[in-house]
Design a protein around this motif. Structure first.
Motif, PDB file in Angstrom:
ATOM      1  N   LEU A  92       0.849  -1.166   0.000  1.00 47.80           N
ATOM      2  CA  LEU A  92       0.000   0.000   0.000  1.00 47.80           C
ATOM      3  C   LEU A  92       0.893   1.225   0.000  1.00 47.80           C
ATOM      4  CD1 LEU A  92      -2.788   1.398   0.327  1.00 47.80           C
ATOM      5  CD2 LEU A  92      -2.522   1.073   2.796  1.00 47.80           C
ATOM      6  N   LEU A 113       0.915   4.934   0.475  1.00 47.37           N
ATOM      7  CA  LEU A 113       0.021   5.884   1.105  1.00 47.37           C
ATOM      8  C   LEU A 113       0.761   7.177   1.379  1.00 47.37           C
ATOM      9  CD1 LEU A 113      -2.819   6.185   2.434  1.00 47.37           C
ATOM     10  CD2 LEU A 113      -1.806   5.285   4.525  1.00 47.37           C
ATOM     11  N   LEU A 155      -2.160   2.744  12.516  1.00 49.62           N
ATOM     12  CA  LEU A 155      -2.707   2.243  11.251  1.00 49.62           C
ATOM     13  C   LEU A 155      -1.911   1.037  10.751  1.00 49.62           C
ATOM     14  CD1 LEU A 155      -4.851   2.638   9.071  1.00 49.62           C
ATOM     15  CD2 LEU A 155      -3.260   4.166   7.892  1.00 49.62           C
ATOM     16  N   LEU A 169      -3.659  -2.532  10.125  1.00 54.08           N
ATOM     17  CA  LEU A 169      -3.650  -3.125   8.785  1.00 54.08           C
ATOM     18  C   LEU A 169      -2.913  -4.462   8.787  1.00 54.08           C
ATOM     19  CD1 LEU A 169      -3.107   0.002   6.509  1.00 54.08           C
ATOM     20  CD2 LEU A 169      -5.231  -1.268   6.916  1.00 54.08           C
ATOM     21  N   ILE A 218       3.624  -1.546   3.560  1.00 53.59           N
ATOM     22  CA  ILE A 218       3.129  -0.174   3.542  1.00 53.59           C
ATOM     23  C   ILE A 218       4.294   0.769   3.328  1.00 53.59           C
ATOM     24  CG2 ILE A 218       1.917   1.612   4.844  1.00 53.59           C
ATOM     25  CD1 ILE A 218       0.641  -0.735   6.465  1.00 53.59           C
ATOM     26  N   LEU A 222      -9.354  11.532   3.276  1.00 51.06           N
ATOM     27  CA  LEU A 222      -8.638  10.485   2.559  1.00 51.06           C
ATOM     28  C   LEU A 222      -8.983  10.675   1.094  1.00 51.06           C
ATOM     29  CD1 LEU A 222      -6.936   7.865   2.607  1.00 51.06           C
ATOM     30  CD2 LEU A 222      -9.111   6.618   2.687  1.00 51.06           C
ATOM     31  N   SER A 257      -8.368   9.494  -3.065  1.00 51.19           N
ATOM     32  CA  SER A 257      -7.954   8.419  -3.965  1.00 51.19           C
ATOM     33  C   SER A 257      -8.417   8.784  -5.372  1.00 51.19           C
ATOM     34  CB  SER A 257      -8.556   7.072  -3.536  1.00 51.19           C
ATOM     35  OG  SER A 257      -9.963   7.118  -3.574  1.00 51.19           O
ATOM     36  N   GLU A 264     -12.123  -0.355  -0.936  1.00 52.32           N
ATOM     37  CA  GLU A 264     -10.806  -0.142  -0.323  1.00 52.32           C
ATOM     38  C   GLU A 264     -10.728   1.229   0.336  1.00 52.32           C
ATOM     39  OE1 GLU A 264      -7.732  -0.750  -3.214  1.00 52.32           O
ATOM     40  OE2 GLU A 264      -8.256  -2.855  -3.507  1.00 52.32           O
ATOM     41  N   THR A 265     -11.258   2.237  -0.354  1.00 55.62           N
ATOM     42  CA  THR A 265     -11.236   3.596   0.190  1.00 55.62           C
ATOM     43  C   THR A 265     -12.066   3.670   1.465  1.00 55.62           C
ATOM     44  OG1 THR A 265     -10.985   4.485  -2.055  1.00 55.62           O
ATOM     45  CG2 THR A 265     -11.676   6.019  -0.342  1.00 55.62           C
ATOM     46  N   LEU A 275     -10.229   1.853   4.383  1.00 52.57           N
ATOM     47  CA  LEU A 275      -9.127   2.628   4.941  1.00 52.57           C
ATOM     48  C   LEU A 275      -9.637   3.865   5.672  1.00 52.57           C
ATOM     49  CD1 LEU A 275      -6.098   2.524   5.274  1.00 52.57           C
ATOM     50  CD2 LEU A 275      -5.875   3.880   3.205  1.00 52.57           C
ATOM     51  N   GLU A 282     -10.797   2.820   9.079  1.00 52.78           N
ATOM     52  CA  GLU A 282      -9.655   2.546   9.964  1.00 52.78           C
ATOM     53  C   GLU A 282      -9.036   3.840  10.464  1.00 52.78           C
ATOM     54  OE1 GLU A 282      -8.706  -0.423  11.213  1.00 52.78           O
ATOM     55  OE2 GLU A 282     -10.457  -1.203  10.155  1.00 52.78           O
ATOM     56  N   ILE A 283      -8.936   4.828   9.604  1.00 49.69           N
ATOM     57  CA  ILE A 283      -8.361   6.127   9.993  1.00 49.69           C
ATOM     58  C   ILE A 283      -9.279   6.820  11.004  1.00 49.69           C
ATOM     59  CG2 ILE A 283      -7.786   8.445   9.146  1.00 49.69           C
ATOM     60  CD1 ILE A 283      -6.759   6.993   6.563  1.00 49.69           C
TER      61      ILE A 283
END
Length: 191
Positions: A1, A3, A17, A21, A30, A169, A171, A179-180, A183, A186-187
């Motif tokens: 990933l 990021l 994070l 993950l 990552i 976030l 993308s 996926e977005t 994540l 999670e954030i």
């Protein structure tokens, strides 16, 4: 990933994070790229980053943008009696200064009193913690100080809501929405 993250967000988010993950996606690799919103948005557009955690600067129209938190700026000192210190603030980057940052400095009428500027909020935080400056910091960054900082932002400036900003976030539009969302969730848990 691959990021990207604003430096202060990388410091606050990445340890937790990475752990979350790794527990949910064993073996994940990552890579974190630190930068400001304009640079990170460009890298996401080019496909060099999968996603990035940035401050919404109003120029993200061609990307997926998911709000993960809100924050605002404040003026902080180490302890009472430090009100006369030079002001420390985030320096404008190649993309200039964010609108909310400029509005906040103007409302405080302190732009001519800035004696320390850096492209790193972490440096502004450290100097504020040392008692060297009164620092203009996002509340989430100030909250990470090793000792509690005293906010001296005038109430009327806070009530005018001039420095509120979204943490997002981003993308590419063609990125897998699941996926977005995963994540972003999670954030949010870590914010």
């Amino acid at each position: 990933l691959d990021l990207g993250a604003y430096e202060s967000l990388a410091v606050a988010l990445m340890p937790g994070l990475i752990k979350r993950l790794e527990s949910q996606c064993p073996g994940i690799r990552i890579k974190i790229r630190v930068g400001r919103t304009a640079l990170l948005a460009t890298l996401v557009r080019k496909g060099e980053l999968c996603m990035a955690v940035v401050i919404d600067n109003g120029f993200l129209d061609d990307l997926n943008v998911v709000s993960v938190a809100e924050d605002r700026l404040g003026l902080y000192i180490r302890e009472p009696g430090c009100e006369g210190l030079p002001i420390g603030a985030l320096a404008g980057g190649t993309d200039g200064q964010t609108t909310f940052h400029t509005r906040f400095l103007k409302a405080l009428a302190i732009s001519k009193k800035i004696g320390f500027s850096s492209d790193s909020l972490e440096a502004v935080l450290a100097a504020t913690e040392q008692g060297s400056i009164a620092g203009v910091l996002p509340t989430r960054v100030a909250a990470r100080a090793k000792q509690t900082l005293l906010e001296i932002t005038p109430r009327k400036v806070i009530e005018q809501n001039l420095s509120s900003h979204r943490i997002c976030l981003i993308s590419q539009k063609n990125c897998d929405p699941a996926e977005t969302i995963f994540l972003a969730d999670e954030i949010r848990r870590l914010m």
